[in-house]
Design a protein around this motif. Structure first.
Motif, PDB file in Angstrom:
ATOM      1  N   UNK A 103     -19.021   5.266  -3.193  1.00 26.62           N
ATOM      2  CA  UNK A 103     -18.079   6.334  -2.852  1.00 26.62           C
ATOM      3  C   UNK A 103     -18.226   6.584  -1.356  1.00 26.62           C
ATOM      4  N   UNK A 104     -17.384   5.928  -0.572  1.00 25.06           N
ATOM      5  CA  UNK A 104     -17.536   5.943   0.879  1.00 25.06           C
ATOM      6  C   UNK A 104     -16.191   6.156   1.553  1.00 25.06           C
ATOM      7  N   UNK A 105     -16.082   7.280   2.257  1.00 24.73           N
ATOM      8  CA  UNK A 105     -14.833   7.629   2.931  1.00 24.73           C
ATOM      9  C   UNK A 105     -13.683   7.587   1.922  1.00 24.73           C
ATOM     10  N   UNK A 106     -12.696   6.745   2.126  1.00 28.16           N
ATOM     11  CA  UNK A 106     -11.549   6.701   1.209  1.00 28.16           C
ATOM     12  C   UNK A 106     -11.694   5.618   0.140  1.00 28.16           C
ATOM     13  N   UNK A 107     -12.879   5.025   0.052  1.00 25.44           N
ATOM     14  CA  UNK A 107     -13.075   3.925  -0.891  1.00 25.44           C
ATOM     15  C   UNK A 107     -13.928   4.363  -2.072  1.00 25.44           C
ATOM     16  N   UNK A 108     -13.487   3.980  -3.273  1.00 26.85           N
ATOM     17  CA  UNK A 108     -14.288   4.185  -4.481  1.00 26.85           C
ATOM     18  C   UNK A 108     -14.265   2.883  -5.263  1.00 26.85           C
ATOM     19  N   UNK A 109     -15.442   2.295  -5.445  1.00 27.55           N
ATOM     20  CA  UNK A 109     -15.548   1.014  -6.139  1.00 27.55           C
ATOM     21  C   UNK A 109     -16.552   1.129  -7.280  1.00 27.55           C
ATOM     22  N   UNK A 110     -16.205   0.525  -8.398  1.00 29.63           N
ATOM     23  CA  UNK A 110     -17.077   0.507  -9.580  1.00 29.63           C
ATOM     24  C   UNK A 110     -17.638  -0.897  -9.750  1.00 29.63           C
ATOM     25  N   UNK A 111     -18.949  -0.993  -9.988  1.00 32.82           N
ATOM     26  CA  UNK A 111     -19.590  -2.297 -10.141  1.00 32.82           C
ATOM     27  C   UNK A 111     -20.449  -2.347 -11.399  1.00 32.82           C
TER      28      UNK A 111
END
Length: 207
Positions: free
Chosen positions: A183-191
């Motif tokens: 969860x970084x700035x405008x990025x949200x990634x699921x791994x």
């Protein structure tokens, strides 16, 4: 040549682990290094670091690559010249390499009590479910560190903080997998992340 373990998470991804039992001289003899890497090895003061560096070159050979096939970008992230994705790790007497058609990250860490001393530097959200009195507390801390380090290697973006920008959802050691988020700035990634324990070490990888 002690190739310790090979894992194939999927048809596009392979993980190889090396147990570093050889001497510096034994590791040096069978391989060819670029001038840059030779200078780097010669400048290392620690014998353990030199052997770890060379063992990674042996792992590259196991994949069919040479030292010349590897290069690093301005953020220190390794790349292969053929376009495949790679991540590298070594800790004490083990090293690991993961190669994939997709972005990947890997980390190996020795399980040590002193990780509890620095837990406040990389534990944020996870504090809600961790129990410092539990028997597996050190093991879980090590898993979380390895997962976050793997994510950092995958993303290789300056400014990311383990405690703030990486989240690992609750897990059991026996499950050997969990979900993590960036969860970084405008990025949200699921791994989907995977981990396992061996010989007093923990390895985690993300693809």
């Amino acid at each position: 040549m002690p190739l310790y373990k090979t894992i194939t998470p999927n048809s596009q991804t392979t993980v190889k682990i090396w147990e570093i039992t050889e001497s510096y001289e034994e590791l040096m003899q069978p391989i060819t290094l670029t001038e840059t890497c030779m200078n780097r090895v010669l400048s290392m003061k620690s014998d353990l670091h030199r052997r770890g560096f060379l063992s990674v070159r042996h792992l590259l050979a196991e994949f069919g690559y040479t030292d010349a096939d590897l290069y690093y970008d301005e953020n220190g992230k390794p790349h292969l010249k053929d376009g495949k994705h790679i991540s590298i790790t070594h800790s004490f007497t083990f090293s690991g390499v993961i190669i994939s058609d997709n972005e990947v990250g890997i980390d190996i860490e020795k399980q040590r009590e002193k990780i509890a001393v620095i837990a406040h530097k990389f534990i944020g959200y996870e504090r809600d479910y961790l129990d410092s009195s539990a028997e597996d507390y050190i093991n879980k801390l090590t898993v979380i560190w390895c997962i976050k380090e793997s994510l950092y290697k995958l993303f290789a973006t300056p400014g990311m903080l383990f405690r703030t920008h990486f989240l690992v959802i609750p897990f059991m050691i026996k499950d050997e997998e969990t979900v993590a988020w960036i969860d970084y700035k405008d990025f949200k990634y699921r791994y989907n992340t995977h981990f396992f324990e061996f010989e007093g070490f923990t390895c985690a990888y993300v693809c």
